[in-house]
Design a protein around this motif. Structure first.
Motif, short mmCIF file in Angstrom:
data_model
loop_
_atom_site.label_atom_id
_atom_site.label_comp_id
_atom_site.label_asym_id
_atom_site.label_seq_id
_atom_site.Cartn_x
_atom_site.Cartn_y
_atom_site.Cartn_z
N TRP A 90 -30.77 -10.99 40.54
CA TRP A 90 -30.77 -11.61 41.87
C TRP A 90 -30.27 -13.04 41.82
O TRP A 90 -29.42 -13.44 42.60
N PHE A 91 -30.83 -13.82 40.89
CA PHE A 91 -30.45 -15.23 40.84
C PHE A 91 -28.98 -15.38 40.47
O PHE A 91 -28.27 -16.20 41.06
N THR A 92 -28.52 -14.61 39.49
CA THR A 92 -27.13 -14.73 39.05
C THR A 92 -26.18 -14.37 40.19
O THR A 92 -25.16 -15.04 40.40
N PHE A 93 -26.52 -13.33 40.93
CA PHE A 93 -25.68 -12.93 42.05
C PHE A 93 -25.64 -14.01 43.13
O PHE A 93 -24.57 -14.36 43.64
N LEU A 94 -26.81 -14.55 43.47
CA LEU A 94 -26.87 -15.61 44.47
C LEU A 94 -26.05 -16.82 44.03
O LEU A 94 -25.30 -17.41 44.82
N TYR A 95 -26.19 -17.19 42.77
CA TYR A 95 -25.43 -18.34 42.25
C TYR A 95 -23.93 -18.07 42.36
O TYR A 95 -23.16 -18.96 42.75
N GLY A 96 -23.51 -16.85 42.02
CA GLY A 96 -22.09 -16.53 42.10
C GLY A 96 -21.55 -16.61 43.52
O GLY A 96 -20.46 -17.16 43.75
N VAL A 97 -22.31 -16.09 44.48
CA VAL A 97 -21.86 -16.12 45.88
C VAL A 97 -21.86 -17.54 46.42
O VAL A 97 -20.88 -17.99 47.03
N LEU A 98 -22.96 -18.27 46.18
CA LEU A 98 -23.09 -19.61 46.75
C LEU A 98 -22.15 -20.62 46.10
O LEU A 98 -21.86 -21.67 46.69
N SER A 99 -21.66 -20.33 44.89
CA SER A 99 -20.73 -21.24 44.21
C SER A 99 -19.28 -20.76 44.31
O SER A 99 -18.43 -21.18 43.52
N ASN A 100 -19.01 -19.87 45.27
CA ASN A 100 -17.64 -19.37 45.52
C ASN A 100 -17.03 -18.67 44.30
O ASN A 100 -15.85 -18.83 44.00
N GLN A 101 -17.83 -17.88 43.61
CA GLN A 101 -17.35 -17.09 42.48
C GLN A 101 -17.64 -15.61 42.70
O GLN A 101 -18.14 -14.91 41.83
N ILE A 102 -17.28 -15.15 43.90
CA ILE A 102 -17.56 -13.76 44.28
C ILE A 102 -16.74 -12.79 43.43
O ILE A 102 -17.18 -11.69 43.13
N LEU A 103 -15.52 -13.21 43.01
CA LEU A 103 -14.73 -12.35 42.13
C LEU A 103 -15.45 -12.05 40.83
O LEU A 103 -15.37 -10.94 40.29
N GLN A 104 -16.18 -13.04 40.30
CA GLN A 104 -16.94 -12.79 39.07
C GLN A 104 -18.07 -11.79 39.31
O GLN A 104 -18.37 -10.98 38.44
N THR A 105 -18.69 -11.85 40.48
CA THR A 105 -19.74 -10.86 40.76
C THR A 105 -19.13 -9.46 40.84
O THR A 105 -19.71 -8.49 40.38
N SER A 106 -17.93 -9.38 41.42
CA SER A 106 -17.24 -8.10 41.48
C SER A 106 -16.90 -7.60 40.07
O SER A 106 -17.12 -6.43 39.74
N LEU A 107 -16.40 -8.51 39.23
CA LEU A 107 -16.07 -8.15 37.85
C LEU A 107 -17.30 -7.63 37.12
O LEU A 107 -17.23 -6.64 36.38
N GLY A 108 -18.46 -8.27 37.33
CA GLY A 108 -19.68 -7.83 36.66
C GLY A 108 -20.04 -6.40 36.97
O GLY A 108 -20.41 -5.62 36.08
N TYR A 109 -19.90 -6.03 38.23
CA TYR A 109 -20.27 -4.66 38.61
C TYR A 109 -19.18 -3.64 38.29
O TYR A 109 -19.46 -2.44 38.24
N PHE A 110 -17.95 -4.10 38.06
CA PHE A 110 -16.93 -3.21 37.51
C PHE A 110 -17.23 -2.90 36.04
O PHE A 110 -16.99 -1.79 35.55
N ILE A 111 -17.75 -3.90 35.31
CA ILE A 111 -18.06 -3.71 33.90
C ILE A 111 -19.31 -2.85 33.72
O ILE A 111 -19.43 -2.11 32.74
N ALA A 112 -20.23 -2.91 34.66
CA ALA A 112 -21.54 -2.27 34.51
C ALA A 112 -21.49 -0.78 34.13
O ALA A 112 -22.26 -0.35 33.26
N PRO A 113 -20.62 0.05 34.74
CA PRO A 113 -20.59 1.46 34.32
C PRO A 113 -20.27 1.64 32.84
O PRO A 113 -20.80 2.55 32.19
N LEU A 114 -19.39 0.78 32.32
CA LEU A 114 -19.04 0.89 30.90
C LEU A 114 -20.15 0.32 30.01
O LEU A 114 -20.32 0.75 28.87
N VAL A 115 -20.92 -0.63 30.54
CA VAL A 115 -22.10 -1.09 29.82
C VAL A 115 -23.12 0.04 29.72
O VAL A 115 -23.80 0.20 28.70
N ASN A 116 -23.20 0.88 30.76
CA ASN A 116 -24.09 2.04 30.70
C ASN A 116 -23.75 2.93 29.50
O ASN A 116 -24.65 3.42 28.80
N ILE A 117 -22.45 3.14 29.29
CA ILE A 117 -22.02 3.97 28.15
C ILE A 117 -22.42 3.31 26.83
O ILE A 117 -22.95 3.96 25.93
N ALA A 118 -22.17 2.00 26.73
CA ALA A 118 -22.49 1.28 25.50
C ALA A 118 -24.00 1.32 25.22
O ALA A 118 -24.43 1.49 24.07
#
Length: 319
Positions: A90-118
């Motif tokens: 929650w905190f990391t997501f809020l920080y990303g949105v409030l600091s204008n780094q929404i692309l990084q939040t998107s990148l994180g959730y694109f990586i997440a399915p592959l983290v599931n595999i790992a």
């Protein structure tokens, strides 16, 4: 609806699509709260989530289930761990949105399915097919390219990916439905939230008392914005294989990516496009492998194999 129908893969898909669609649109909401410091906003999210969840619990008469949960030591420990993980997320997501780094939040959730595999390899000693290995390699190259070119680790993206993948894994092990689970998680966070808000009030004006009426109401409704997709997600993760959950995760970051580039107009330079491209290539390989292997898995039951809490009535259709 019968109990078997409520635990069917079809209902799991409905819950999953609804949850990830809402998560993808959440940056629009929190982008309107940039005047609120991230820690203070997180504390308000916890407080108003508790208020909402306790009201729901009272309305559906499930206080007995809550008492039974806390009597189960193993489930309580798992819920404590899930609370730590979701608060980090929650905190990391809020920080990303409030600091204008929404692309990084998107990148994180694109990586997440592959983290599931790992995580399946590391924690469950799963054996991967060669296409799954290739998917992980491509994603790793994408993150590595970003680090090499930009000269910085995309810590927002990596923190979101690992915290949420681990959270989903813990919640799948905990035999707790969405409403009860979120109630417990926010209750466990409530003392820290109250202490922090008290400290903020002691130091000076708080956001909720010294903001416009519009911002104040948005802060109050942050509890509902927090609760709705998490309840839906918890219902989905108990009905579907974890690999399927990973596949559905594409929806949320795709919506967020479109918002970041075309609505909030965040810069999308060439080095970032290459990094995203490698990760998307990994997701494409993963998707092809999932489609190819699905007939072999079609006979497996997707119903939650975990036992219910002793004496508790877990109601899969209650959310």
């Amino acid at each position: 609806m019968s109990s078997s129908d409520s635990f069917s893969p079809r209902s799991g898909f409905v819950y999953g699509i609804a949850a990830y669609s809402l998560w993808g649109l959440v940056p629009i909401y929190f982008n309107e709260l940039k005047s609120v410091p991230p820690f203070e906003l997180l504390a308000y999210r916890v407080f108003f989530s508790v208020v909402l969840m306790l009201a729901i619990l009272t309305g559906i008469r499930r206080w007995g289930d809550l008492r039974n949960l806390f009597r189960n030591a193993l489930t309580t420990r798992r819920m404590l761990l899930s609370t730590v993980l979701i608060s980090i997320n929650w905190f990391t997501f809020l920080y990303g949105v409030l600091s204008n780094q929404i692309l990084q939040t998107s990148l994180g959730y694109f990586i997440a399915p592959l983290v599931n595999i790992a995580l399946g390899i590391v924690i469950f000693s799963e054996r991967l097919r060669w296409m799954q290995w290739l998917a992980i390699l491509l994603a790793g190259m994408g993150v590595g390219f970003r680090i090499l070119i930009a000269g910085e680790v995309p810590w927002i993206a990596l923190t979101l990916a690992f915290s949420f993948s681990l959270y989903g894994m813990v919640r799948k092990k905990a035999a707790v439905d969405g409403i009860l689970g979120l109630t417990v998680e926010t209750l466990l966070l409530m003392p820290l939230a109250l202490l922090f808000l008290g400290w903020v009030a002691w130091r000076g004006p708080t956001a909720i008392t010294h903001s416009t009426t519009w911002v104040t109401w948005m802060i109050i409704l942050s509890g509902a914005i927090t609760a709705a997709p998490l309840i839906l997600y918890a219902q989905a993760v108990r009905r579907l294989p974890y690999s399927t959950i990973g596949f559905l995760q594409y929806l949320s970051p795709s919506v967020t990516f479109v918002l970041a580039v075309f609505v909030f107009h965040e810069p999308f330079p060439e080095e970032l496009r290459i990094g995203f491209g490698l990760i998307w290539a990994g997701l494409l390989v993963y998707s092809i492998d999932a489609i190819r292997s699905r007939p072999r898995a079609s006979g497996r039951s997707t119903r939650n194999p975990l036992p219910n809490l002793p004496g508790a009535s877990v109601r899969p259709g209650s959310s």
